[in-house]
Design a protein around this motif. Structure first.
Motif, mmCIF file in Angstrom:
data_model
loop_
_atom_site.group_PDB
_atom_site.id
_atom_site.type_symbol
_atom_site.label_atom_id
_atom_site.label_comp_id
_atom_site.label_asym_id
_atom_site.label_seq_id
_atom_site.Cartn_x
_atom_site.Cartn_y
_atom_site.Cartn_z
ATOM 1 N N UNK A 1 14.650 9.623 -4.720
ATOM 2 C CA UNK A 1 14.732 8.279 -5.301
ATOM 3 C C UNK A 1 15.326 8.388 -6.697
ATOM 4 N N UNK B 1 0.848 -1.194 0.000
ATOM 5 C CA UNK B 1 0.000 0.000 0.000
ATOM 6 C C UNK B 1 0.886 1.246 0.000
ATOM 7 N N UNK B 2 1.591 1.440 -1.092
ATOM 8 C CA UNK B 2 2.505 2.566 -1.228
ATOM 9 C C UNK B 2 2.150 3.309 -2.516
ATOM 10 N N UNK B 3 2.615 4.565 -2.626
ATOM 11 C CA UNK B 3 2.233 5.382 -3.774
ATOM 12 C C UNK B 3 2.924 4.935 -5.062
ATOM 13 N N UNK B 4 4.166 4.509 -4.941
ATOM 14 C CA UNK B 4 4.922 4.113 -6.133
ATOM 15 C C UNK B 4 6.230 3.463 -5.727
ATOM 16 N N UNK B 5 7.183 3.431 -6.659
ATOM 17 C CA UNK B 5 8.502 2.907 -6.326
ATOM 18 C C UNK B 5 8.691 1.458 -6.708
ATOM 19 N N UNK C 1 11.574 6.060 -1.106
ATOM 20 C CA UNK C 1 11.503 4.759 -1.767
ATOM 21 C C UNK C 1 10.084 4.435 -2.237
ATOM 22 N N UNK C 2 9.091 4.831 -1.425
ATOM 23 C CA UNK C 2 7.707 4.461 -1.725
ATOM 24 C C UNK C 2 6.881 5.616 -2.299
ATOM 25 N N UNK C 3 7.539 6.736 -2.618
ATOM 26 C CA UNK C 3 6.805 7.898 -3.141
ATOM 27 C C UNK C 3 6.285 7.611 -4.553
ATOM 28 N N UNK C 4 5.325 8.430 -4.965
ATOM 29 C CA UNK C 4 4.706 8.236 -6.279
ATOM 30 C C UNK C 4 5.745 8.351 -7.401
ATOM 31 N N UNK C 5 5.531 7.562 -8.453
ATOM 32 C CA UNK C 5 6.427 7.600 -9.611
ATOM 33 C C UNK C 5 6.086 8.825 -10.459
ATOM 34 N N UNK D 1 -0.875 -0.756 7.316
ATOM 35 C CA UNK D 1 0.301 -0.663 6.467
ATOM 36 C C UNK D 1 1.406 0.002 7.272
#
Lengths: 298, 266
Positions: free
Chosen positions: B196, A51-55, B126-130, B88
């Protein structure tokens, strides 16, 4: 979202998981899987981890999904919560499921959240009619939001809760009957809980209707000796033990074949070790399939 | 006790040091009572262990630099004070840096909080939007006379961190087999960009002027306003700007630009 009936939801479920052995997918094995494309029926992930935005996590899961069916095995729906389900979380899960189209979604006969505190463990439900009614409401609402039926797993138990009015298997079967959910039968958990709580794993299997089982889980557990007592702890950190393989064979002959998963979550070994475990499960499942084919011959 | 009251009592107990008697059914047989107590404590161990491990995975450098026992105690205190509010856990450590800052046990390690903030920003990056990076070619589409009025949008993963301590050096050292000894002296101030790049979060040491320019751009200033304030503050000449811009575009820190209301996506 309110629907007058939950019947149409069942129709939304896709073909389901292939009748084969699958593997719990760990991020550390992503590259190995993508490079070697092992012959495995499907992979299971905890959707909460995605459940993350991207990456890279999502990108890698997309690449795996291109070649393998997925199962979303949730650990965070907290379907036993007295204060209802977390609709925000369920909507996020639904969005993730729309992207990855898992062949199955599941969670547990347990709770993990009270109010704003999320405890990150599969906590035991009191086996009472009131708890059953609450859990049925939660499961129905979750299935409505997700737009599909769930499979619900028997947890590993360490404790008799006061006031029990039924057995765990009766609670689970009744829960699934009332909500159209199916059972994710964790054979290791049956073994672990049976030992810890002093009931018979074979009796447990007897009380499960075969047509309710959507998936089977197998894993290793740890034996903890504290002075005079021996407790089995479901740590998913070792190979499936001989007694659990044997119980799986009983489950196969009792309940018939279902997609079966090898889980290994702590001290995760190289992918090849997991694939060997999955091979053993596949082999037994295959024998179970032939046996059930023989039984159905005229 | 109804289900809600019982779950509330259970949650309180799991996050505490309290004895377990109140949650268990009264049993006459001492052996059964002992097993019940053991069983109940398995759940408390699971809760604490799994959440502490989640933190350890997000803060490997903090964990390494203070050692397992200290980190274990720190993580346990944090879990009890601020249990997660969602299933999460990828961003569960957001409050750890502030927690360290307030913790009397960490008072002798004044740089630890900044190190935790750095690691959390890496996790976040690392988990931010692309979003694809804006290239020099795309920016050149803009009329040179209007370039000063451009607003540049930073990548979702981008974060700026200023620290009085060389936390980038402390951070890097923790991934060595034998971390070097770092002497904290004056003039070890750092201006850092966390971003990132490819599939990894990177920590990039910036010149203070570049940091200041980015900070103002991130707040929404136009390129001209951001640079003129930066140049005045740090006494820099305008000739530096093209080099700085080219460097930032190479890093891939921008994703889009606009003039006023309309955003031009890359």
């Amino acid at each position: 979202m309110q629907r007058s009936s939950h019947v149409p939801v069942a129709a939304v479920n896709k073909a389901g998981l292939p009748l084969a052995a699958g593997l719990g997918l760990k991020p550390r094995h992503f590259q190995d899987v993508l490079d070697s494309r092992p012959a495995i029926g499907w992979f299971e992930v905890h959707p909460e981890n995605y459940l993350v935005a991207g990456g890279p996590l999502l990108a890698q899961l997309e690449r795996i999904r291109a070649d393998y069916p997925l199962s979303f095995h949730s650990v965070g729906m907290s379907l036993g919560s007295a204060d209802g389900v977390d609709t925000v979380h369920l909507r996020r899960l639904r969005a993730l499921a729309e992207r990855f189209e898992p062949a199955q979604m599941s969670d547990h006969l347990s709770w993990s959240r009270h109010g704003q505190r999320y405890l990150n463990d599969l906590l035991p439900m009191p086996l009472t009619t009131a708890a059953l009614a609450q859990m049925c409401r939660n499961v129905m609402q979750a299935q409505d939001i997700l737009g599909r039926t769930l499979a619900l797993e028997n947890p590993s138990s360490y404790l008799h809760l006061p006031g029990a009015q039924m057995s765990e298997s009766d609670f689970l079967v009744e829960l699934c009957r009332r909500t159209d959910a199916r059972i994710l039968l964790d054979v290791n958990n049956i073994y672990v809980s049976g030992h810890n709580l002093g009931w018979s794993p074979l009796d447990y299997l007897q009380s499960i209707p075969p047509n309710l089982v959507a998936e089977v889980h197998l894993a290793g557990h740890k034996v903890e000796v504290v002075e005079q007592d021996t407790l089995l702890i479901d740590d998913h950190g070792s190979p499936v033990c001989a007694a659990v393989w044997q119980l799986y064979e009983s489950a196969l002959s009792q309940l018939g074949p279902a997609p079966v998963l090898i889980e290994w979550d702590t001290d995760v070994p190289p992918l090849s070790v997991l694939l060997r475990e999955a091979d053993t499960a596949q082999h037994l499942l295959q024998s179970g399939l032939s046996a059930s084919a023989r039984r159905s011959l005229p | 006790m109804n289900l809600a009251q019982w779950q509330q009592a259970c949650a309180d107990w799991l996050l505490s040091d309290a004895a377990d008697t109140a949650l268990l059914a009264a049993v006459d047989d001492p052996a059964a009572a002992r097993r019940q107590g053991l069983g109940l404590r398995v759940y408390r161990n699971n809760v604490l262990y799994s959440l502490c491990e989640a933190l350890r995975a997000q803060f490997p450098a903090v964990a390494r630099v203070v050692g397992p026992a200290f980190f274990g105690a720190l993580a346990r205190d944090y879990v009890r004070a601020q249990p997660p509010c969602e299933p999460s856990l990828t961003l569960y450590g957001e409050g750890l840096a502030a927690f360290i800052e307030r913790s009397p046990h960490c008072a002798s390690l004044p740089w630890l909080s900044a190190l935790a903030r750095l690691e959390w920003l890496c996790q976040r990056a690392l988990h931010a939007a692309d979003s694809p990076a804006l290239s020099l070619v795309q920016l050149q589409l803009c009329d040179p006379l209007l370039l000063g009025q451009v607003r540049l949008q930073l990548a979702d993963s981008a974060a700026l961190l200023h620290s009085a301590y060389p936390i980038d050096q402390i951070w890097t050292a923790q991934f060595e087999a034998e971390p070097e000894m770092i002497t904290l002296t004056l003039n070890t101030e750092r201006w850092l960009l966390i971003l990132r790049v490819g599939e990894q979060a990177q920590v990039i040491t910036l010149d203070p002027a570049v940091f200041e320019l980015l900070r103002r751009l991130q707040e929404g200033a136009t390129l001209e306003a951001a640079w003129s304030a930066t140049a005045t503050l740090l006494q820099r000449g305008d000739a530096e700007l093209p080099t700085i811009l080219a460097y930032l575009l190479t890093l891939g820190v921008f994703t889009a630009f606009d003039f006023s209301t309309e955003l031009i996506e890359s």
